[in-house]
Motif scaffolding. Structure first.
Motif, mmCIF file in Angstrom:
data_model
loop_
_atom_site.group_PDB
_atom_site.id
_atom_site.type_symbol
_atom_site.label_atom_id
_atom_site.label_comp_id
_atom_site.label_asym_id
_atom_site.label_seq_id
_atom_site.Cartn_x
_atom_site.Cartn_y
_atom_site.Cartn_z
ATOM 1 N N LEU A 259 16.251 -6.287 29.791
ATOM 2 C CA LEU A 259 17.357 -7.232 29.787
ATOM 3 C C LEU A 259 17.919 -7.238 28.372
ATOM 4 C CD1 LEU A 259 15.664 -8.117 32.306
ATOM 5 C CD2 LEU A 259 16.511 -10.418 31.904
ATOM 6 N N VAL A 260 19.175 -6.909 28.236
ATOM 7 C CA VAL A 260 19.796 -6.717 26.924
ATOM 8 C C VAL A 260 20.388 -8.026 26.420
ATOM 9 C CG1 VAL A 260 21.584 -5.452 25.652
ATOM 10 C CG2 VAL A 260 20.272 -4.312 27.469
ATOM 11 N N GLU A 261 20.149 -8.306 25.146
ATOM 12 C CA GLU A 261 20.725 -9.502 24.532
ATOM 13 C C GLU A 261 22.247 -9.495 24.683
ATOM 14 O OE1 GLU A 261 19.275 -8.930 20.620
ATOM 15 O OE2 GLU A 261 17.402 -10.009 20.959
ATOM 16 N N GLY A 262 22.776 -10.610 25.148
ATOM 17 C CA GLY A 262 24.220 -10.727 25.304
ATOM 18 C C GLY A 262 24.741 -10.357 26.675
ATOM 19 N N TRP A 263 23.868 -9.870 27.561
ATOM 20 C CA TRP A 263 24.303 -9.558 28.920
ATOM 21 C C TRP A 263 24.722 -10.829 29.649
ATOM 22 C CZ3 TRP A 263 20.450 -5.742 31.706
ATOM 23 C CH2 TRP A 263 20.843 -4.421 31.421
ATOM 24 N N SER A 264 25.716 -10.708 30.508
ATOM 25 C CA SER A 264 26.068 -11.770 31.446
ATOM 26 C C SER A 264 25.333 -11.521 32.752
ATOM 27 C CB SER A 264 27.575 -11.774 31.694
ATOM 28 O OG SER A 264 27.961 -10.579 32.376
ATOM 29 N N MET A 265 25.402 -12.489 33.662
ATOM 30 C CA MET A 265 24.783 -12.299 34.975
ATOM 31 C C MET A 265 25.412 -11.115 35.700
ATOM 32 S SD MET A 265 22.154 -13.997 35.850
ATOM 33 C CE MET A 265 22.205 -13.618 37.595
ATOM 34 N N ARG A 266 26.702 -10.937 35.535
ATOM 35 C CA ARG A 266 27.361 -9.817 36.198
ATOM 36 C C ARG A 266 26.805 -8.492 35.704
ATOM 37 N NH1 ARG A 266 33.702 -10.079 35.872
ATOM 38 N NH2 ARG A 266 33.175 -9.919 33.665
ATOM 39 N N GLU A 267 26.574 -8.382 34.395
ATOM 40 C CA GLU A 267 26.012 -7.151 33.835
ATOM 41 C C GLU A 267 24.560 -6.973 34.258
ATOM 42 O OE1 GLU A 267 28.340 -6.536 29.636
ATOM 43 O OE2 GLU A 267 27.174 -8.389 29.882
ATOM 44 N N LEU A 268 23.819 -8.076 34.338
ATOM 45 C CA LEU A 268 22.425 -8.010 34.777
ATOM 46 C C LEU A 268 22.339 -7.540 36.216
ATOM 47 C CD1 LEU A 268 19.411 -8.548 34.596
ATOM 48 C CD2 LEU A 268 19.865 -10.979 34.984
ATOM 49 N N ARG A 269 23.168 -8.079 37.082
ATOM 50 C CA ARG A 269 23.161 -7.666 38.487
ATOM 51 C C ARG A 269 23.515 -6.182 38.618
ATOM 52 N NH1 ARG A 269 23.230 -11.319 42.655
ATOM 53 N NH2 ARG A 269 23.208 -13.543 42.128
ATOM 54 N N ALA A 270 24.486 -5.731 37.835
ATOM 55 C CA ALA A 270 24.884 -4.320 37.903
ATOM 56 C C ALA A 270 23.736 -3.412 37.475
ATOM 57 C CB ALA A 270 26.114 -4.083 37.035
ATOM 58 N N ALA A 271 22.982 -3.817 36.439
ATOM 59 C CA ALA A 271 21.850 -3.009 35.975
ATOM 60 C C ALA A 271 20.744 -2.949 37.021
ATOM 61 C CB ALA A 271 21.312 -3.582 34.661
ATOM 62 N N ILE A 272 20.505 -4.063 37.697
ATOM 63 C CA ILE A 272 19.492 -4.074 38.762
ATOM 64 C C ILE A 272 19.916 -3.148 39.896
ATOM 65 C CG2 ILE A 272 18.497 -5.513 40.591
ATOM 66 C CD1 ILE A 272 18.460 -7.817 38.534
ATOM 67 N N ARG B 232 39.524 -26.957 24.098
ATOM 68 C CA ARG B 232 38.581 -28.053 24.346
ATOM 69 C C ARG B 232 37.592 -28.192 23.191
ATOM 70 N NH1 ARG B 232 37.291 -28.705 30.763
ATOM 71 N NH2 ARG B 232 39.355 -28.076 31.530
ATOM 72 N N HIS B 233 37.194 -29.431 22.952
ATOM 73 C CA HIS B 233 36.192 -29.712 21.922
ATOM 74 C C HIS B 233 34.785 -29.521 22.494
ATOM 75 C CE1 HIS B 233 39.668 -31.718 20.070
ATOM 76 N NE2 HIS B 233 39.018 -31.574 18.924
ATOM 77 N N GLY B 234 33.839 -29.352 21.606
ATOM 78 C CA GLY B 234 32.442 -29.286 22.006
ATOM 79 C C GLY B 234 32.054 -27.948 22.618
ATOM 80 N N LEU B 235 30.893 -27.952 23.242
ATOM 81 C CA LEU B 235 30.332 -26.741 23.836
ATOM 82 C C LEU B 235 30.854 -26.539 25.257
ATOM 83 C CD1 LEU B 235 26.650 -27.327 22.704
ATOM 84 C CD2 LEU B 235 28.139 -25.500 21.860
ATOM 85 N N PRO B 236 30.928 -25.308 25.719
ATOM 86 C CA PRO B 236 31.272 -25.058 27.128
ATOM 87 C C PRO B 236 30.166 -25.586 28.037
ATOM 88 C CG PRO B 236 30.695 -23.013 26.020
ATOM 89 C CD PRO B 236 30.760 -24.054 24.961
ATOM 90 N N PRO B 237 30.440 -25.670 29.336
ATOM 91 C CA PRO B 237 29.477 -26.318 30.252
ATOM 92 C C PRO B 237 28.198 -25.546 30.505
ATOM 93 C CG PRO B 237 31.360 -25.435 31.460
ATOM 94 C CD PRO B 237 31.695 -25.320 30.004
ATOM 95 N N THR B 238 28.218 -24.221 30.341
ATOM 96 C CA THR B 238 27.025 -23.414 30.572
ATOM 97 C C THR B 238 26.966 -22.322 29.508
ATOM 98 O OG1 THR B 238 28.004 -21.659 31.940
ATOM 99 C CG2 THR B 238 27.370 -23.714 33.056
ATOM 100 N N PRO B 239 25.823 -21.655 29.390
ATOM 101 C CA PRO B 239 25.782 -20.468 28.530
ATOM 102 C C PRO B 239 26.795 -19.433 29.014
ATOM 103 C CG PRO B 239 23.569 -21.157 29.122
ATOM 104 C CD PRO B 239 24.497 -21.956 29.987
ATOM 105 N N ILE B 240 27.155 -18.527 28.117
ATOM 106 C CA ILE B 240 28.092 -17.462 28.481
ATOM 107 C C ILE B 240 27.402 -16.099 28.513
ATOM 108 C CG2 ILE B 240 30.066 -18.737 27.581
ATOM 109 C CD1 ILE B 240 29.982 -16.862 25.112
ATOM 110 N N ALA B 241 26.128 -16.058 28.188
ATOM 111 C CA ALA B 241 25.379 -14.799 28.144
ATOM 112 C C ALA B 241 23.908 -15.129 27.960
ATOM 113 C CB ALA B 241 25.871 -13.912 27.001
ATOM 114 N N MET B 242 23.071 -14.101 27.933
ATOM 115 C CA MET B 242 21.641 -14.275 27.702
ATOM 116 C C MET B 242 21.338 -14.154 26.213
ATOM 117 S SD MET B 242 19.872 -12.134 30.844
ATOM 118 C CE MET B 242 20.432 -10.573 30.183
ATOM 119 N N PRO B 243 20.980 -15.234 25.552
ATOM 120 C CA PRO B 243 20.612 -15.134 24.139
ATOM 121 C C PRO B 243 19.170 -14.684 23.968
ATOM 122 C CG PRO B 243 20.512 -17.414 24.838
ATOM 123 C CD PRO B 243 20.981 -16.622 26.034
#
Length: 344
Positions: free
Chosen positions: A124-137, A285-296
């Motif tokens: 699992l590569v740092e910075g991958w999104s779920m879409r990239e993770l699913r494609a790798a699987i 928008r101020h503050g953080l987005p509602p969810t992560p945007i990638a895998m840290p």
């Protein structure tokens, strides 16, 4: 007359018994020697041969699989006798085995008794999104893709995490698996690993952070991961974002905007994209987005928990993965002109 004859018959019987015992001992010795020779003799098979032992396979089925793998060595009776001698008949483990060149039958059996199966790696590569993770699987030729029919919500429910966003919840690392393993099982391990890493980062966080929960720390770490081109800059990038949060400034980070665009992003981020409001647009928008945007990864989590102190509030890419950090907007504009606008 009768007694001598009985004695003669008795002596003949004893002689015959002795001959049978000698013959039996000879046969036993011969069989033992032949079994020893068979046990030590290298098997003959194609280079790189592999053997797949299904769950619940009988010994006869395992021998058939050996023959199917191109292994030619001995008679089935010799394999069974050797397995009995090694106490292996009911102890052979299912799995995929690499058959080493010149391995002996005894070594092959012991390999299966000990379960020394072939292991594969999935990273699992740092910075991958779920879409990239699913494609790798989906691309992996060995891992069983049992999540293809599940959306993210159903996947997290399957992993016992109903209601938890899937994005960012799997720790980037290399995971070992064996043939027949399911993607959902591997992702369960990755989710458990992220839970532990996030808990450690949260426990070791700096006092006074403008972060209210481990989940917010995960979101910030995901942004840091996507903004970082050089690993050593993670703490400094984290420091910029933390200071902006403390001051009530918008984060104004492009990766969140790109994530919010989803499949509509064509690789070219335009001004209208920065001005189009979405829950992930940190320019509107101020503050953080509602969810992560990638895998840290672990380093991004640690940077979010313990950002580098300083007074910089801006950064711009040099184009080589590194950034120029600025304290004031005027300094930042000058850096943008130099590195983004070619000096204009």
């Amino acid at each position: 007359m009768r007694l001598p004859r009985l004695r003669s018959l008795f002596r003949a019987a004893l002689t015959a018994l002795a001959l049978l015992l000698v013959l039996g001992a000879g046969l036993a010795f011969y069989a033992q020697q032949r079994l020893e020779a068979f046990a030590a003799r290298p098997v003959v098979g194609p280079e790189g041969a592999t053997l797949v032992v299904p769950r619940g396979a009988s010994f006869a089925q395992i021998l058939a699989a050996l023959r199917g793998a191109g292994i030619e060595a001995g008679h089935d009776l010799e394999w069974k006798a050797l397995a009995w001698r090694c106490d292996a008949l009911r102890r052979l483990k299912a799995g995929e085995y690499a058959l080493a060149p010149n391995a002996s039958p005894e070594a092959v059996l012991r390999q299966m008794v000990e379960g020394r199966v072939i292991t594969y790696r999935f990273t699992l590569v740092e910075g991958w999104s779920m879409r990239e993770l699913r494609a790798a699987i989906a691309r992996d030729p060995v891992l069983v893709d049992d999540i293809a029919g599940l959306d993210d919500a159903a996947l997290m429910a399957e992993l016992g995490r109903a209601g938890v966003p899937a994005e960012g919840r799997f720790l980037p690392e290399t995971y070992l698996f064996t043939r027949g393993d399911r993607a959902s099982r591997l992702l369960g391990r990755a989710a458990d690993a992220m839970d532990r890493a996030l808990a450690e980062a949260w426990e070791g966080r700096e006092d006074g952070l403008p972060i209210r929960s481990p989940e917010e720390l995960l979101v910030l770490a995901s942004i840091i991961e996507k903004e970082t081109g050089k690993a050593e800059e993670r703490p400094e990038i984290a420091g910029v974002f933390v200071r902006r949060l403390r001051l009530g400034m918008r984060l104004q980070t492009d990766p969140t905007v790109i994530y919010g665009l989803g499949e509509a992003f064509d690789g070219n981020l335009r001004r209208r994209d920065l001005e189009t409001d979405t829950p992930f647009n940190t320019y509107t928008r101020h503050g953080l987005p509602p969810t992560p945007i990638a895998m840290p990864g672990r380093a991004a989590l640690e940077a979010a928990a313990r950002p580098l102190p300083g007074d910089t509030l801006y950064f711009v890419s040099r184009g080589d993965g590194s950034h120029v950090f600025s304290r004031t907007y005027d300094e930042h504009r000058a850096a943008v002109r130099r590195y983004q606008l070619g000096g204009r």
